[in-house]
Scaffold this active site. Structure first.
Site, mmCIF file in Angstrom:
data_model
loop_
_atom_site.group_PDB
_atom_site.id
_atom_site.type_symbol
_atom_site.label_atom_id
_atom_site.label_comp_id
_atom_site.label_asym_id
_atom_site.label_seq_id
_atom_site.Cartn_x
_atom_site.Cartn_y
_atom_site.Cartn_z
ATOM 1 N N THR A 83 69.322 23.514 9.908
ATOM 2 C CA THR A 83 69.801 24.736 10.535
ATOM 3 C C THR A 83 69.250 25.917 9.762
ATOM 4 O OG1 THR A 83 71.809 26.079 10.882
ATOM 5 C CG2 THR A 83 71.880 24.486 9.113
ATOM 6 N N CYS A 196 65.111 29.550 14.323
ATOM 7 C CA CYS A 196 66.171 28.653 14.789
ATOM 8 C C CYS A 196 65.476 27.441 15.385
ATOM 9 C CB CYS A 196 67.044 29.351 15.832
ATOM 10 S SG CYS A 196 68.438 28.358 16.399
ATOM 11 N N GLU A 198 66.150 25.449 17.694
ATOM 12 C CA GLU A 198 66.109 25.395 19.154
ATOM 13 C C GLU A 198 65.073 26.335 19.753
ATOM 14 O OE1 GLU A 198 69.963 23.792 17.755
ATOM 15 O OE2 GLU A 198 68.901 25.672 17.364
#
Length: 229
Positions: A83, A196, A198
């Site tokens: 993360t 990030c 994603e």
């Protein structure tokens, strides 16, 4: 080969990318049926985001520190947080274990310097853009980080939490995010940090004019380097 410790679940899409790319990377380097030695602990993302919304970062630090201790007990030689946003509590995790934490900010800063990028733009979650923990980490390495105008923060945050963590990649969102990167280019950024995991599902290198620096990909590569050293 050293054992790689992962703290994931933030989101499971992010953990999937880390696990997949670690395996693909080791297989590419060593060939045959080679695969990495990995210990993975995942947390409840809903619990962490609730705490995040209420700014209970002390509790988030405690939860991730406990996950880190579990990964260490399971035999990991070093640790990664899967993360960017929750690197906000990286020090709490690092202090809780006796194995090294491979900090994403250090890895990304080194890649920026090697690429000749002294000023970069960052797109990510609101926390990563509005809090200084990630920007300051890169600044300590001599890398200046620009963030989008505040009016874009909700757009990026919603793209991550409402779409990408669920595996939904929307073309209209991609166009909006590309436009944000162009503003960062105008502001002086020489490259864009996909800050990030994603976002690497949404933005491809061909989508933007500036060099895209995929933070997760770099983190994975550094983990493989360390595991195979």
């Amino acid at each position: 080969m050293q054992t790689i410790g992962l703290i994931g679940g933030m989101s499971w899409e992010s953990s999937l990318v880390y696990y997949r790319d670690l395996n693909l990377g080791v297989q590419e380097r060593l060939g045959g049926l080679s695969s990495p030695k990995v210990v993975l602990s995942t947390v409840d993302f809903a619990e962490l985001t609730d705490l995040e919304d209420n700014e209970r970062w002390d509790q988030i630090g405690d939860l991730l520190a406990e996950a880190g201790r579990g990964v260490e007990r399971a035999g990991a030689d070093f640790l990664l947080l899967c993360t960017t946003t929750f690197h906000k509590v990286a020090d709490a995790v690092s202090d809780a274990v006796d194995i090294p934490l491979l900090h994403l900010g250090d890895v990304v800063a080194e890649a920026c310097k090697q690429g000749g990028h002294s000023t970069v733009g960052l797109i990510g979650t609101k926390v990563a853009m509005e809090d200084s923990f990630f920007v300051d980490r890169l600044a300590a390495h001599g890398v200046t980080v620009l963030v989008p105008d505040a009016k874009h923060h909700d757009t990026l945050n919603d793209a991550i939490y409402d779409e990408l963590v669920h595996g939904n990649v929307v073309d209209a969102t991609r166009r909006r995010v590309v436009a944000i990167t162009e503003e960062l280019w105008d502001a002086g950024a020489g490259a864009i940090l996909l800050g990030c995991t994603e976002l690497e599902l949404l933005i491809r290198r061909a989508d933007i004019e500036l060099p895209a620096i995929p933070c997760t990909t770099l983190h994975v590569q550094a983990a493989i380097d360390k595991a195979l050293a």
